[in-house]
Design a protein around this motif. Structure first.
Motif, PDB file in Angstrom:
ATOM      1  N   ARG A   1      35.000 -14.346  -9.731  1.00 30.89           N
ATOM      2  CA  ARG A   1      35.867 -14.091  -8.829  1.00 30.89           C
ATOM      3  C   ARG A   1      35.848 -15.149  -7.536  1.00 30.89           C
ATOM      4  O   ARG A   1      37.108 -15.095  -6.036  1.00 30.89           O
ATOM      5  CB  ARG A   1      35.298 -12.612  -8.067  1.00 30.89           C
ATOM      6  CG  ARG A   1      35.744 -11.485  -9.116  1.00 30.89           C
ATOM      7  CD  ARG A   1      35.003 -10.181  -8.742  1.00 30.89           C
ATOM      8  NE  ARG A   1      35.002  -8.912  -9.011  1.00 30.89           N
ATOM      9  CZ  ARG A   1      35.160  -8.147  -9.629  1.00 30.89           C
ATOM     10  NH1 ARG A   1      34.018  -7.381  -8.563  1.00 30.89           N
ATOM     11  NH2 ARG A   1      35.462  -6.731 -10.563  1.00 30.89           N
TER      12      ARG A   1
ATOM     13  N   ASP B   1      29.818  -4.535  -7.126  1.00 35.05           N
ATOM     14  CA  ASP B   1      29.754  -6.010  -7.169  1.00 35.05           C
ATOM     15  C   ASP B   1      28.920  -5.946  -7.540  1.00 35.05           C
ATOM     16  O   ASP B   1      27.931  -7.259  -7.280  1.00 35.05           O
ATOM     17  CB  ASP B   1      29.947  -6.774  -6.000  1.00 35.05           C
ATOM     18  CG  ASP B   1      29.117  -8.211  -5.811  1.00 35.05           C
ATOM     19  OD1 ASP B   1      28.828  -9.279  -5.312  1.00 35.05           O
ATOM     20  OD2 ASP B   1      30.201  -9.285  -6.731  1.00 35.05           O
TER      21      ASP B   1
ATOM     22  N   GLU C   1      45.690 -11.725  -9.193  1.00 33.19           N
ATOM     23  CA  GLU C   1      46.303 -10.166  -9.062  1.00 33.19           C
ATOM     24  C   GLU C   1      44.729  -9.972 -10.197  1.00 33.19           C
ATOM     25  O   GLU C   1      45.088  -9.908 -11.209  1.00 33.19           O
ATOM     26  CB  GLU C   1      47.190  -9.138  -9.043  1.00 33.19           C
ATOM     27  CG  GLU C   1      46.762  -8.007  -8.992  1.00 33.19           C
ATOM     28  CD  GLU C   1      47.904  -6.907  -9.649  1.00 33.19           C
ATOM     29  OE1 GLU C   1      48.168  -5.717  -9.332  1.00 33.19           O
ATOM     30  OE2 GLU C   1      48.732  -7.997  -8.861  1.00 33.19           O
ATOM     31  N   GLU C   2      43.305  -9.647 -10.192  1.00 27.63           N
ATOM     32  CA  GLU C   2      42.301  -9.292 -10.962  1.00 27.63           C
ATOM     33  C   GLU C   2      43.071  -8.079 -12.180  1.00 27.63           C
ATOM     34  O   GLU C   2      43.058  -7.035 -10.977  1.00 27.63           O
ATOM     35  CB  GLU C   2      40.885  -8.568 -10.271  1.00 27.63           C
ATOM     36  CG  GLU C   2      39.928  -8.901 -11.954  1.00 27.63           C
ATOM     37  CD  GLU C   2      39.140  -8.814 -11.107  1.00 27.63           C
ATOM     38  OE1 GLU C   2      38.372  -8.329 -11.471  1.00 27.63           O
ATOM     39  OE2 GLU C   2      38.633  -9.569 -10.013  1.00 27.63           O
TER      40      GLU C   2
ATOM     41  N   TYR D   1      43.885 -12.892 -14.798  1.00 28.80           N
ATOM     42  CA  TYR D   1      44.884 -13.128 -13.658  1.00 28.80           C
ATOM     43  C   TYR D   1      46.140 -13.151 -13.570  1.00 28.80           C
ATOM     44  O   TYR D   1      46.574 -13.420 -13.692  1.00 28.80           O
ATOM     45  CB  TYR D   1      44.038 -13.632 -12.517  1.00 28.80           C
ATOM     46  CG  TYR D   1      42.892 -13.464 -11.874  1.00 28.80           C
ATOM     47  CD1 TYR D   1      42.651 -12.426 -10.862  1.00 28.80           C
ATOM     48  CD2 TYR D   1      41.482 -13.976 -12.549  1.00 28.80           C
ATOM     49  CE1 TYR D   1      41.396 -12.764 -10.369  1.00 28.80           C
ATOM     50  CE2 TYR D   1      40.077 -13.318 -12.693  1.00 28.80           C
ATOM     51  CZ  TYR D   1      40.390 -12.542 -11.318  1.00 28.80           C
ATOM     52  OH  TYR D   1      38.916 -11.966 -10.270  1.00 28.80           O
TER      53      TYR D   1
ATOM     54  N   PRO E   1      39.694  -4.546 -10.463  1.00 31.76           N
ATOM     55  CA  PRO E   1      39.463  -4.304  -8.692  1.00 31.76           C
ATOM     56  C   PRO E   1      38.604  -3.199  -8.967  1.00 31.76           C
ATOM     57  O   PRO E   1      37.293  -3.294  -7.747  1.00 31.76           O
ATOM     58  CB  PRO E   1      40.284  -4.695  -8.393  1.00 31.76           C
ATOM     59  CG  PRO E   1      41.459  -4.705  -9.327  1.00 31.76           C
ATOM     60  CD  PRO E   1      41.059  -4.637 -10.266  1.00 31.76           C
ATOM     61  N   ASN E   2      38.352  -2.848  -9.375  1.00 32.05           N
ATOM     62  CA  ASN E   2      37.568  -1.373  -9.403  1.00 32.05           C
ATOM     63  C   ASN E   2      36.066  -1.931  -9.858  1.00 32.05           C
ATOM     64  O   ASN E   2      35.123  -0.633  -9.716  1.00 32.05           O
ATOM     65  CB  ASN E   2      38.157  -0.036  -9.995  1.00 32.05           C
ATOM     66  CG  ASN E   2      38.131  -0.581 -12.093  1.00 32.05           C
ATOM     67  OD1 ASN E   2      38.799  -1.450 -12.332  1.00 32.05           O
ATOM     68  ND2 ASN E   2      38.027   0.486 -12.660  1.00 32.05           N
TER      69      ASN E   2
END
Length: 536
Positions: free
Chosen positions: A428, A452, A442-443, A301, A448-449
């Motif tokens: 997360r 889940d 910020e991952e 991150y 982030p794409n």
């Protein structure tokens, strides 16, 4: 003339140093310990942050690699193992971690008498010289020095607060038998210097006239007479030398090295040995099977505020101040273990105990041996503490210089893929807690794409997963009725005499945490068994 010793210990790593120390305490025992690596006369074996320079360096690392792993989407991993006295304890994370009481009670339930938590806790205490002092849980006066970390980072304090906010209890000590919680790891250091097994056990014993150490010597194989280990064959300067053992040969070369020696000695799965061009003496199918390791998913991150080692290291001035702090006070970033903050928690609400471990670091890099990232970031690595995947190690030829075949079989079971997916979800959730909001995390990895759903997260785990350097289980301790057993509960190789394996390879199942301290406990217990079994 062939030289003779009472005991020959093969390998001066975490286990071998302890075994050699214990056996040579009796002046009547003539003990030889053989190390394929060299001495530890290099500064980076002693300055704690030296792992950044020793891992991935052929001077200090055997530079093994895995096969291309299907569970890692076809990637091959570097597989570091220490190439020096002290073995991997000279290059590892220095984290002192016993695991959970139920790990050892599970061993006892397999029929392994004397290996339950109540049996091994006194051994852990005899091993230790703990900064918390003597208590029901800890000991003092042993050779295994354990101290609190000597560096702190505000951003790690914030991650700790985030874990507590998420419902993880605070833990001041992970080594009580139940390690669920969040806290700072205790480390194998003394006053800001790494404390390896060589420093704690081998070097103090080398003044004894009955203990001899030979370094940079490859052990080819064990030689048997009527199925009793009678000698070993060494390779020295291209010449083959035989050394006899009057009582026992002890293999302490680790979960990779001990298997290689057993295989070259003709002990192992007959089909494997035939394929490698080695005559089979004893068909023990378990030798090299049952490989277990903790796979870590190294989530990274970026942070928009706060100090991390990444940007500190980019500055020559700050780097110089770090060095000065270390020289003057033996404190600061140069004393850092790779991970400082630990979190033990559950991947889902159906787990009966903590089954994932986080190693949280105030730094990030693509992989060990490569530079730190130029941007401020932290690494939040999650690993499955009790993987169900089982891999293998085997030799590919009789040549002692040939690299072994290492196939950990990471993420090869549905259970492991599910835990890996859930661990990313927990990561997360942790990073989304309000305690971390001021740092604007910020991952960066897995990114982030990544959706889940289980399939996307399992693939992401395969993309970012890497070993956390805990191979165990390849010479499994078990009852004679267990077809995969290699040694009995007293660590004697089945179907043979005068030969024991004493190292991480004997673990029937991996412990729930870092494996170096359990290996040290196995070594002390195994040495005490040898002494008891050889009393007149």
């Amino acid at each position: 003339m062939t030289e003779e010793y009472d005991y020959i210990v093969v390998g001066a790593g975490t286990a071998g140093c302890i075994v050699a120390n214990q056996l040579s305490a009796d002046p009547r025992n003539r003990v030889l310990v053989i190390e394929a690596g060299g001495n530890d006369r290099w500064i980076w074996f002693h300055v704690p942050v030296g792992y950044l320079f020793t891992i991935g360096n052929p001077r200090s690392d055997w530079m093994f690699r895995t096969v291309e792993e299907p569970g890692l989407n076809g990637r091959s991993l570097a597989y570091p193992r220490g190439k020096v006295i002290g073995g991997s304890s000279a290059i590892n994370a220095m984290i002192s971690m016993r695991g959970q009481s139920l790990d050892y009670d599970g061993w006892r339930q397999l029929g392994l008498a004397g290996w339950g938590w109540d049996d091994v806790l006194p051994v852990f205490k005899r091993l230790e010289d703990h900064f918390l002092g003597e208590s029901e849980l800890h000991g003092i006066g042993g050779g295994w020095r354990i101290e609190a970390p000597r560096v702190s980072w505000r951003i790690l304090d914030a991650v700790k607060s985030a874990a507590i906010e998420m419902g993880v209890p605070e833990s001041p000590d992970f080594n009580t038998g139940d390690n669920e919680g969040v806290g700072y790891f205790h480390v194998n250091q003394k006053l800001g210097r790494r404390w390896s097994s060589a420093r704690g056990f081998l070097k103090p014993a080398l003044s004894r006239p009955n203990l001899e150490l030979r370094t940079n010597v490859i052990v080819d194989k064990v030689v048997f007479e009527n199925r009793r280990a009678s000698s070993i064959e060494l390779m020295v300067g291209g010449q083959r030398i035989s050394v006899r053992a009057r009582r026992e040969v002890v293999l302490s070369a680790g979960a990779i090295g001990s298997v290689q020696i057993l295989h070259r000695s003709g002990v192992g799965p007959a089909q494997w040995l035939r394929a490698a061009g080695i005559p089979n003496l004893v068909d023990l199918p378990g030798v090299g099977r049952n490989l277990q390791d903790h796979l870590q998913q190294r989530a990274i991150y970026k942070v928009g505020h706060g100090r991390t080692l990444n940007e500190q290291y980019q500055s020559l001035f700050r780097r110089g101040m770090m060095g000065l702090d270390y020289l003057v006070r033996r404190r600061g970033p140069l004393t850092m273990a790779p991970s400082q903050l630990g979190i033990f928690t559950r991947s889902d609400r159906f787990q009966d105990r903590a089954n994932i471990q986080f190693h949280v670091q105030p730094l990030s890099l693509d992989k060990f041996g490569e530079p730190l990232h130029p941007f401020p970031a932290i690494t939040v690595s999650a690993c499955n503490l009790r993987p169900t995947s089982r891999g293998e190690v085997k030799v590919v030829s009789p040549d002692p210089d040939a690299k072994p075949h290492i196939a950990p079989a990471y993420l090869s079971t549905d259970v492991d893929r599910k835990v890996a997916s859930d661990a990313i979800r927990v990561t997360r959730r942790l990073m989304a807690q309000s305690a971390l909001a001021p740092y604007r995390p910020e991952e960066y990895l897995p990114g982030p794409n990544v959706a889940d759903d289980d399939a996307s997260l399992a693939k992401a785990a395969g993309d970012i997963g890497t070993t956390i350097f805990h191979p165990v289980g390849t010479a499994k301790m078990g009852r004679s009725t267990d077809p995969m057993a290699v040694v009995d509960e007293r660590l004697r190789v089945l179907m043979l005499e005068g030969l024991r394996v004493i190292d991480a390879s004997v673990m029937p199942t991996i412990t729930s945490g870092n494996t170096n301290t359990p290996t040290a406990m196995i070594a002390l217990r195994g040495a005490e068994m040898i002494i008891a079994d050889n009393r007149p």
